[in-house]
Design a protein around this motif. Sequence first.
Motif, PDB file in Angstrom:
ATOM      1  N   ILE A  84       0.849  -1.207   0.000  1.00 42.37           N
ATOM      2  CA  ILE A  84       0.000   0.000   0.000  1.00 42.37           C
ATOM      3  C   ILE A  84       0.882   1.254   0.000  1.00 42.37           C
ATOM      4  N   GLY A  85       1.927   1.228   0.835  1.00 40.95           N
ATOM      5  CA  GLY A  85       2.855   2.353   0.876  1.00 40.95           C
ATOM      6  C   GLY A  85       3.554   2.559  -0.450  1.00 40.95           C
ATOM      7  N   ALA A  86       3.913   1.451  -1.131  1.00 40.68           N
ATOM      8  CA  ALA A  86       4.601   1.562  -2.418  1.00 40.68           C
ATOM      9  C   ALA A  86       3.694   2.211  -3.460  1.00 40.68           C
ATOM     10  N   ILE A  87       2.420   1.819  -3.464  1.00 37.90           N
ATOM     11  CA  ILE A  87       1.484   2.399  -4.446  1.00 37.90           C
ATOM     12  C   ILE A  87       1.324   3.897  -4.199  1.00 37.90           C
ATOM     13  N   ILE A  88       1.171   4.269  -2.928  1.00 38.48           N
ATOM     14  CA  ILE A  88       1.017   5.695  -2.606  1.00 38.48           C
ATOM     15  C   ILE A  88       2.289   6.456  -2.963  1.00 38.48           C
ATOM     16  N   ASN A  89       3.451   5.864  -2.671  1.00 37.05           N
ATOM     17  CA  ASN A  89       4.715   6.518  -3.018  1.00 37.05           C
ATOM     18  C   ASN A  89       4.847   6.705  -4.518  1.00 37.05           C
ATOM     19  N   PHE A  90       4.409   5.681  -5.284  1.00 33.67           N
ATOM     20  CA  PHE A  90       4.518   5.791  -6.743  1.00 33.67           C
ATOM     21  C   PHE A  90       3.666   6.945  -7.255  1.00 33.67           C
ATOM     22  N   ALA A  91       2.442   7.033  -6.721  1.00 34.23           N
ATOM     23  CA  ALA A  91       1.528   8.077  -7.196  1.00 34.23           C
ATOM     24  C   ALA A  91       2.017   9.463  -6.806  1.00 34.23           C
ATOM     25  N   THR A  92       2.728   9.545  -5.681  1.00 33.30           N
ATOM     26  CA  THR A  92       3.199  10.859  -5.238  1.00 33.30           C
ATOM     27  C   THR A  92       4.662  11.101  -5.621  1.00 33.30           C
ATOM     28  N   GLN A  93       5.165  10.259  -6.541  1.00 35.28           N
ATOM     29  CA  GLN A  93       6.513  10.422  -7.117  1.00 35.28           C
ATOM     30  C   GLN A  93       7.602  10.399  -6.047  1.00 35.28           C
ATOM     31  N   ARG A  94       7.496   9.418  -5.153  1.00 42.34           N
ATOM     32  CA  ARG A  94       8.561   9.198  -4.169  1.00 42.34           C
ATOM     33  C   ARG A  94       9.154   7.814  -4.408  1.00 42.34           C
ATOM     34  N   PRO A  95      10.310   7.495  -3.811  1.00 45.31           N
ATOM     35  CA  PRO A  95      10.964   6.206  -4.092  1.00 45.31           C
ATOM     36  C   PRO A  95      10.047   5.011  -3.791  1.00 45.31           C
ATOM     37  N   VAL A  96      10.001   4.086  -4.741  1.00 41.75           N
ATOM     38  CA  VAL A  96       9.065   2.953  -4.648  1.00 41.75           C
ATOM     39  C   VAL A  96       9.788   1.634  -4.402  1.00 41.75           C
ATOM     40  N   LEU A  97      10.936   1.500  -5.090  1.00 45.45           N
ATOM     41  CA  LEU A  97      11.583   0.182  -5.138  1.00 45.45           C
ATOM     42  C   LEU A  97      11.934  -0.361  -3.761  1.00 45.45           C
ATOM     43  N   ARG A  98      12.293   0.538  -2.861  1.00 49.33           N
ATOM     44  CA  ARG A  98      12.671   0.082  -1.525  1.00 49.33           C
ATOM     45  C   ARG A  98      11.499  -0.610  -0.839  1.00 49.33           C
ATOM     46  N   LEU A  99      10.304  -0.023  -0.953  1.00 51.64           N
ATOM     47  CA  LEU A  99       9.132  -0.626  -0.309  1.00 51.64           C
ATOM     48  C   LEU A  99       8.719  -1.924  -0.993  1.00 51.64           C
ATOM     49  N   VAL A 100       8.882  -1.978  -2.322  1.00 50.77           N
ATOM     50  CA  VAL A 100       8.569  -3.230  -3.029  1.00 50.77           C
ATOM     51  C   VAL A 100       9.534  -4.327  -2.561  1.00 50.77           C
ATOM     52  N   GLY A 101      10.799  -3.968  -2.442  1.00 50.09           N
ATOM     53  CA  GLY A 101      11.793  -4.933  -1.953  1.00 50.09           C
ATOM     54  C   GLY A 101      11.494  -5.381  -0.541  1.00 50.09           C
ATOM     55  N   VAL A 102      11.057  -4.423   0.297  1.00 46.93           N
ATOM     56  CA  VAL A 102      10.702  -4.769   1.679  1.00 46.93           C
ATOM     57  C   VAL A 102       9.534  -5.749   1.698  1.00 46.93           C
ATOM     58  N   ALA A 103       8.530  -5.499   0.845  1.00 48.56           N
ATOM     59  CA  ALA A 103       7.360  -6.394   0.795  1.00 48.56           C
ATOM     60  C   ALA A 103       7.787  -7.800   0.381  1.00 48.56           C
ATOM     61  N   LEU A 104       8.643  -7.880  -0.638  1.00 47.75           N
ATOM     62  CA  LEU A 104       9.120  -9.202  -1.078  1.00 47.75           C
ATOM     63  C   LEU A 104       9.913  -9.882   0.040  1.00 47.75           C
ATOM     64  N   GLY A 105      10.748  -9.092   0.711  1.00 47.05           N
ATOM     65  CA  GLY A 105      11.559  -9.646   1.798  1.00 47.05           C
ATOM     66  C   GLY A 105      10.692 -10.141   2.953  1.00 47.05           C
ATOM     67  N   LEU A 106       9.661  -9.354   3.293  1.00 50.64           N
ATOM     68  CA  LEU A 106       8.787  -9.752   4.409  1.00 50.64           C
ATOM     69  C   LEU A 106       7.995 -11.010   4.074  1.00 50.64           C
ATOM     70  N   LEU A 107       7.673 -11.165   2.781  1.00 50.10           N
ATOM     71  CA  LEU A 107       6.925 -12.360   2.388  1.00 50.10           C
ATOM     72  C   LEU A 107       7.797 -13.610   2.384  1.00 50.10           C
ATOM     73  N   SER A 108       9.099 -13.401   2.372  1.00 51.10           N
ATOM     74  CA  SER A 108       9.984 -14.567   2.237  1.00 51.10           C
ATOM     75  C   SER A 108      11.030 -14.614   3.346  1.00 51.10           C
ATOM     76  N   VAL A 109      10.633 -14.206   4.551  1.00 50.88           N
ATOM     77  CA  VAL A 109      11.590 -14.211   5.669  1.00 50.88           C
ATOM     78  C   VAL A 109      12.098 -15.627   5.932  1.00 50.88           C
ATOM     79  N   ALA A 110      11.138 -16.588   5.973  1.00 49.67           N
ATOM     80  CA  ALA A 110      11.534 -17.966   6.265  1.00 49.67           C
ATOM     81  C   ALA A 110      12.458 -18.509   5.171  1.00 49.67           C
ATOM     82  N   ALA A 111      12.166 -18.124   3.913  1.00 44.98           N
ATOM     83  CA  ALA A 111      13.004 -18.592   2.807  1.00 44.98           C
ATOM     84  C   ALA A 111      14.410 -18.000   2.905  1.00 44.98           C
TER      85      ALA A 111
END
Lengths: 221, 81
Positions: free
Chosen positions: A184-211
């Motif tokens: 959700i934060g990444a989408i809002i950041n994208f729309a408001t022209q702020r850095p997005v990739l970090r939040l997308v990476g965080v989301a992927l990382g949080l989904l795969s902590v066990a991995a």
Amino acid sequence: MATPQLLNDIVNVLLLLAPSAACLSLVLAGISLRREGGGISFVIGGSFTKWMFWAVVFLTLQPLLGWFSSFGVGVPLPGGGISSSWLATFQSDVGSFVTNFVVGRLATTVAAYFVLRAILDSAAGGNPLQSILTAMFMLGIQTTYNLLQSYNSGTQYATADVLDSLWTYLASTIMPIAAGLAIIGAIINFATQRPVLRLVGVALGLLSVAAVWQLVLAMAA
Amino acid sequence: MSFYNGILNLTNWGGNVILPTLAGLFIAIAIIQFSKGSAYQHAMYGGLPCKQQCRKSRGTRNTTSTTACFAPTPIAPCSWR
């Protein structure tokens, strides 16, 4: 020489007050969650992790004392109740104070103050999320305590067992939801022209902590 | 009350209430910027995923009324020891 009854009573009081100390540690952990700078951070050695650790230690104090027997030091834990009525009343009153006043009422009020703080954080240009999450943690202290207690295996390894189970709960239950927040934060950041990739990476990382943990294990093996 | 319920409902609220509202806002901003001849792409492309999130939530509500949009898929406890 037999241990004086008063000493046995004092030891009993301290052991019976350990759950109350665990509850207090959880309250302090909740407050530390907001006080630690840099947003929601689990700084190793920081206040939040320190108080959570102490909550687990207090909760598993009796099984932990079992280690002394394996060291060759006998720790005969006094059984039964507290024979001194004054000490029994003291223990009961302190336990009741922590449960009914601190956890039941005071933690709720502190949570309400953190909601107000979230609004003020927003007004100051900060992020309200950390205050909101802290308020939720404060409101859920009793449930968190019950959760920790359900993980207590009662063995000599109880402290490590609770910490293990807590990590698994964090990685498999809380982190996927946090990943949703990050998206959700990444989408809002994208729309408001702020850095997005970090939040997308965080989301992927949080989904795969066990991995990621398995990967680290495989690399270290 | 528990921390789990709190963060789950917060995420659901963000995904089901805030993002659809922002979608309308971003699309309106995109239209206004387009009418002025200025750059509108970010607002438009930002509004689309918000709107997609809204449709996804609606689909979820139609199929299972009790299942939250961001309810986590049960993950087997990792055997990390």
